[in-house]
Design a protein around this motif. Structure first.
Motif, PDB file in Angstrom:
ATOM      1  N   MET A 240       0.820  -1.213   0.000  1.00 29.78           N
ATOM      2  CA  MET A 240       0.000   0.000   0.000  1.00 29.78           C
ATOM      3  C   MET A 240       0.858   1.269   0.000  1.00 29.78           C
ATOM      4  SD  MET A 240      -3.358  -0.330   0.124  1.00 29.78           S
ATOM      5  CE  MET A 240      -4.557  -1.647   0.298  1.00 29.78           C
ATOM      6  N   GLY A 241       0.424   2.248  -0.798  1.00 27.07           N
ATOM      7  CA  GLY A 241       1.032   3.565  -0.767  1.00 27.07           C
ATOM      8  C   GLY A 241       2.369   3.626  -1.471  1.00 27.07           C
ATOM      9  N   MET A 242       2.785   4.866  -1.772  1.00 26.44           N
ATOM     10  CA  MET A 242       4.092   5.116  -2.370  1.00 26.44           C
ATOM     11  C   MET A 242       4.708   6.333  -1.704  1.00 26.44           C
ATOM     12  SD  MET A 242       4.454   2.761  -4.748  1.00 26.44           S
ATOM     13  CE  MET A 242       5.722   3.311  -5.888  1.00 26.44           C
ATOM     14  N   ILE A 243       6.014   6.421  -1.756  1.00 28.75           N
ATOM     15  CA  ILE A 243       6.712   7.598  -1.251  1.00 28.75           C
ATOM     16  C   ILE A 243       7.792   7.979  -2.245  1.00 28.75           C
ATOM     17  CG2 ILE A 243       8.292   6.205   0.179  1.00 28.75           C
ATOM     18  CD1 ILE A 243       8.188   8.603   2.198  1.00 28.75           C
ATOM     19  N   GLY A 244       7.901   9.281  -2.497  1.00 30.60           N
ATOM     20  CA  GLY A 244       8.891   9.768  -3.451  1.00 30.60           C
ATOM     21  C   GLY A 244       9.234  11.210  -3.154  1.00 30.60           C
ATOM     22  N   GLU A 245       9.922  11.828  -4.079  1.00 24.48           N
ATOM     23  CA  GLU A 245      10.381  13.201  -3.872  1.00 24.48           C
ATOM     24  C   GLU A 245       9.922  14.107  -5.008  1.00 24.48           C
ATOM     25  OE1 GLU A 245      14.579  13.307  -3.348  1.00 24.48           O
ATOM     26  OE2 GLU A 245      14.570  12.026  -1.553  1.00 24.48           O
ATOM     27  N   LEU A 246       9.562  15.334  -4.647  1.00 23.72           N
ATOM     28  CA  LEU A 246       9.273  16.351  -5.645  1.00 23.72           C
ATOM     29  C   LEU A 246      10.575  16.742  -6.339  1.00 23.72           C
ATOM     30  CD1 LEU A 246       6.936  18.603  -3.474  1.00 23.72           C
ATOM     31  CD2 LEU A 246       6.212  17.274  -5.462  1.00 23.72           C
ATOM     32  N   PRO A 247      10.513  17.189  -7.595  1.00 22.10           N
ATOM     33  CA  PRO A 247      11.746  17.606  -8.290  1.00 22.10           C
ATOM     34  C   PRO A 247      12.493  18.686  -7.527  1.00 22.10           C
ATOM     35  CG  PRO A 247       9.930  17.405  -9.836  1.00 22.10           C
ATOM     36  CD  PRO A 247       9.341  17.252  -8.467  1.00 22.10           C
ATOM     37  N   SER A 248      11.751  19.558  -6.862  1.00 21.41           N
ATOM     38  CA  SER A 248      12.370  20.585  -6.013  1.00 21.41           C
ATOM     39  C   SER A 248      11.428  20.887  -4.858  1.00 21.41           C
ATOM     40  CB  SER A 248      12.659  21.863  -6.815  1.00 21.41           C
ATOM     41  OG  SER A 248      11.471  22.370  -7.402  1.00 21.41           O
ATOM     42  N   ALA A 249      11.995  21.307  -3.741  1.00 25.48           N
ATOM     43  CA  ALA A 249      11.199  21.567  -2.548  1.00 25.48           C
ATOM     44  C   ALA A 249      10.219  22.711  -2.789  1.00 25.48           C
ATOM     45  CB  ALA A 249      12.110  21.889  -1.376  1.00 25.48           C
ATOM     46  N   MET A 250       9.077  22.635  -2.105  1.00 23.87           N
ATOM     47  CA  MET A 250       8.046  23.657  -2.250  1.00 23.87           C
ATOM     48  C   MET A 250       7.653  24.218  -0.892  1.00 23.87           C
ATOM     49  SD  MET A 250       5.457  21.858  -5.033  1.00 23.87           S
ATOM     50  CE  MET A 250       4.513  23.379  -5.237  1.00 23.87           C
ATOM     51  N   ASP A 275       5.855  25.335   8.789  1.00 23.71           N
ATOM     52  CA  ASP A 275       6.872  26.307   8.375  1.00 23.71           C
ATOM     53  C   ASP A 275       8.165  25.617   7.952  1.00 23.71           C
ATOM     54  OD1 ASP A 275       7.840  28.839   7.799  1.00 23.71           O
ATOM     55  OD2 ASP A 275       8.675  29.130   9.808  1.00 23.71           O
ATOM     56  N   LYS A 276       8.025  24.595   7.128  1.00 22.27           N
ATOM     57  CA  LYS A 276       9.216  23.937   6.579  1.00 22.27           C
ATOM     58  C   LYS A 276       8.904  23.495   5.154  1.00 22.27           C
ATOM     59  CE  LYS A 276       8.389  19.162   8.113  1.00 22.27           C
ATOM     60  NZ  LYS A 276       8.946  18.003   8.870  1.00 22.27           N
ATOM     61  N   PRO A 277       9.900  23.423   4.295  1.00 23.21           N
ATOM     62  CA  PRO A 277       9.650  23.061   2.897  1.00 23.21           C
ATOM     63  C   PRO A 277       9.196  21.614   2.746  1.00 23.21           C
ATOM     64  CG  PRO A 277      12.013  23.134   3.341  1.00 23.21           C
ATOM     65  CD  PRO A 277      11.329  23.684   4.570  1.00 23.21           C
ATOM     66  N   ILE A 278       8.473  21.369   1.653  1.00 16.63           N
ATOM     67  CA  ILE A 278       7.981  20.025   1.344  1.00 16.63           C
ATOM     68  C   ILE A 278       8.800  19.453   0.191  1.00 16.63           C
ATOM     69  CG2 ILE A 278       6.008  18.644   0.617  1.00 16.63           C
ATOM     70  CD1 ILE A 278       5.664  19.959   3.359  1.00 16.63           C
ATOM     71  N   LYS A 279       9.443  18.346   0.433  1.00 19.03           N
ATOM     72  CA  LYS A 279      10.251  17.678  -0.574  1.00 19.03           C
ATOM     73  C   LYS A 279       9.855  16.204  -0.724  1.00 19.03           C
ATOM     74  CE  LYS A 279      13.907  16.953  -3.302  1.00 19.03           C
ATOM     75  NZ  LYS A 279      14.003  17.462  -4.680  1.00 19.03           N
ATOM     76  N   LYS A 280       9.817  15.495   0.393  1.00 21.26           N
ATOM     77  CA  LYS A 280       9.515  14.068   0.379  1.00 21.26           C
ATOM     78  C   LYS A 280       8.027  13.876   0.662  1.00 21.26           C
ATOM     79  CE  LYS A 280      11.733   9.782   1.917  1.00 21.26           C
ATOM     80  NZ  LYS A 280      12.777   9.210   2.824  1.00 21.26           N
ATOM     81  N   ALA A 300       8.564  11.247   5.498  1.00 22.54           N
ATOM     82  CA  ALA A 300       7.830  12.114   4.574  1.00 22.54           C
ATOM     83  C   ALA A 300       7.591  13.483   5.197  1.00 22.54           C
ATOM     84  CB  ALA A 300       6.502  11.476   4.188  1.00 22.54           C
ATOM     85  N   ASP A 301       7.713  14.518   4.386  1.00 20.51           N
ATOM     86  CA  ASP A 301       7.367  15.876   4.830  1.00 20.51           C
ATOM     87  C   ASP A 301       5.858  16.082   4.754  1.00 20.51           C
ATOM     88  OD1 ASP A 301      10.149  16.704   5.067  1.00 20.51           O
ATOM     89  OD2 ASP A 301      10.176  16.736   2.865  1.00 20.51           O
ATOM     90  N   ALA A 302       5.216  15.384   3.826  1.00 20.53           N
ATOM     91  CA  ALA A 302       3.764  15.497   3.653  1.00 20.53           C
ATOM     92  C   ALA A 302       3.194  14.139   3.274  1.00 20.53           C
ATOM     93  CB  ALA A 302       3.422  16.523   2.577  1.00 20.53           C
ATOM     94  N   TYR A 303       1.938  13.931   3.644  1.00 21.54           N
ATOM     95  CA  TYR A 303       1.245  12.681   3.317  1.00 21.54           C
ATOM     96  C   TYR A 303      -0.119  13.028   2.763  1.00 21.54           C
ATOM     97  CZ  TYR A 303      -1.256   8.240   4.037  1.00 21.54           C
ATOM     98  OH  TYR A 303      -2.009   7.113   3.866  1.00 21.54           O
ATOM     99  N   ILE A 304      -0.385  12.570   1.517  1.00 19.23           N
ATOM    100  CA  ILE A 304      -1.640  12.852   0.826  1.00 19.23           C
ATOM    101  C   ILE A 304      -2.481  11.588   0.761  1.00 19.23           C
ATOM    102  CG2 ILE A 304      -2.709  13.655  -1.309  1.00 19.23           C
ATOM    103  CD1 ILE A 304      -0.028  15.009  -1.982  1.00 19.23           C
ATOM    104  N   SER A 305      -3.698  11.649   1.273  1.00 22.14           N
ATOM    105  CA  SER A 305      -4.621  10.520   1.202  1.00 22.14           C
ATOM    106  C   SER A 305      -6.032  11.066   1.370  1.00 22.14           C
ATOM    107  CB  SER A 305      -4.267   9.471   2.270  1.00 22.14           C
ATOM    108  OG  SER A 305      -5.020   8.297   2.067  1.00 22.14           O
TER     109      SER A 305
END
Length: 364
Positions: A240-250, A275-280, A300-305
């Motif tokens: 279940m689920g996947m984890i990866g990185e954005l091309p650049s932090a947001m 107050d921190k960038p999102i990358k992973k 992970a910096d963020a989790y989308i579900s």
């Protein structure tokens, strides 16, 4: 082409043995031997979905969610499930569901979420246990190479990026056939000692029937000695689920607006900004609150579900940004995934993407 041919293709992508125990996947309505006129792919099967299939001459609906989760005791049309089942049966429409089987594959629902977000270096968030099996068999030395190669051809011995994996030990086996035996080597009633190779290979659980058929077909003995056990190892490429990185932090706010636009949702419910960038970024289609801790452990910096309850947002504990985009929204790209896959496999009739939105939730 028959329904079983189409479902065989689907199960090459998403084996039914990968589905969770609570689920109801596979051919829910219809006969595997029915000739297919067309395939309609949808996220959910509702009455209007069946109407769309009829209008487009599709007698097979491939649905992500199963219309039937538990047994039906009556078919009176008193609720939407009964009405869908009745209409499908009356119009000879078959319904097939993939659901958590497709959730658990490496290029399935969550991978598609990661793809639309542009995530890189993706890997499985929660690797699945109990789907790797190990076969051990004992083969006369002279026949060991042939049996081993046939097992490889059947799909045994694949481990991650490697294939043809096996462990082999030479030894001496003993046997004695009774009066009804027909020994390949030696005579009935005679105690025999034979130089043999012990071959051990692992394989995915859904291949068990094929592996055993291959073993029995190619093993020279009248009675084949073998053992199969289920391993507790995790399959790093299934789960279940996947984890990866954005091309650049947001920036967090920019990230949430990007998520809102990407998933075309009327609302993104999220936890406290940190107050921190999102990358992973971790993603999981559908109801994914159970994986919050997994996303945190994976860094992970963020989790989308979707489908986070009130108190589950507290689980962020100022360590991760939780983003709930909605159940339908998180899985909406799944039907495109299935259409693209089946269109590459089948060309003799149409694979049609349903035009109907089956999202039961509206925003104002």
């Amino acid at each position: 082409m028959q329904i079983k041919d189409v479902t065989n293709y689907i199960e090459q992508l998403a084996p039914l043995s990968y589905a969770e125990d609570f689920d109801n996947v596979g051919l829910l309505i219809g006969n595997y031997n029915t000739e297919v006129t067309g395939v309609l792919v949808t996220l959910d099967t509702l009455e209007e979905t069946v109407d769309e299939a009829i209008a487009k001459n599709c007698n097979l609906i491939v649905s992500f969610h199963p219309i039937v989760f538990s047994g039906l005791k009556k078919f009176n049309g008193n609720n939407y499930v009964e009405r869908v089942v009745l209409k499908a049966i009356q119009n000879n429409i078959a319904i097939y569901a993939t659901h958590t089987a497709l959730d658990n594959v490496n290029n399935g629902v969550s991978a598609k979420m990661g793809e639309v977000l542009g995530l890189e270096k993706m890997k499985t968030l929660i690797p699945k246990k109990g789907i790797i099996k190990k076969l051990t068999t004992y083969v006369p030395f002279a026949e060991a190479t042939n049996v081993r190669e046939k097992l490889f051809e059947a799909g045994a011995g694949n481990i991650g990026n490697y294939d043809n994996c096996s462990f082999n030990v030479e030894g001496k086996g003993s046997y004695r056939g009774n009066e009804n035996s027909n020994p390949t080597i030696g005579k009935k009633g005679e105690l025999m000692f034979e130089e043999e190779t012990c071959i051990t290979v692992t394989f995915d659980s859904y291949l068990e029937g094929k592996i055993l058929s291959t073993l029995f077909k190619n093993h020279p003995y009248e009675e084949v000695a073998y053992e199969i056990i289920t391993l507790d190892n995790q399959n790093q490429h299934v789960g279940m689920g996947m984890i990866g990185e954005l091309p650049s932090a947001m920036d967090e706010k920019d990230f949430l607006l990007f998520v809102k636009e990407t998933f075309k949702t009327g609302c993104v419910r999220h936890s406290e900004l940190l107050d921190k960038p999102i990358k992973k970024v971790a993603v999981l289609g559908g109801s994914g609150s159970f994986a919050i801790k997994n996303a945190m452990r994976a860094g992970a910096d963020a989790y989308i579900s979707a489908d986070f309850k009130y108190h589950e947002f507290f689980k962020a504990e100022k360590r991760i940004l939780l983003a709930d985009v909605g159940h339908y929204e998180s899985e909406q790209f799944t039907k495109n995934l299935l259409v693209d896959y089946l269109s590459k496999k089948i060309s003799i009739f149409a694979i049609i993407l349903s035009e109907k939105s089956t999202n039961p939730i509206y925003y104002i």
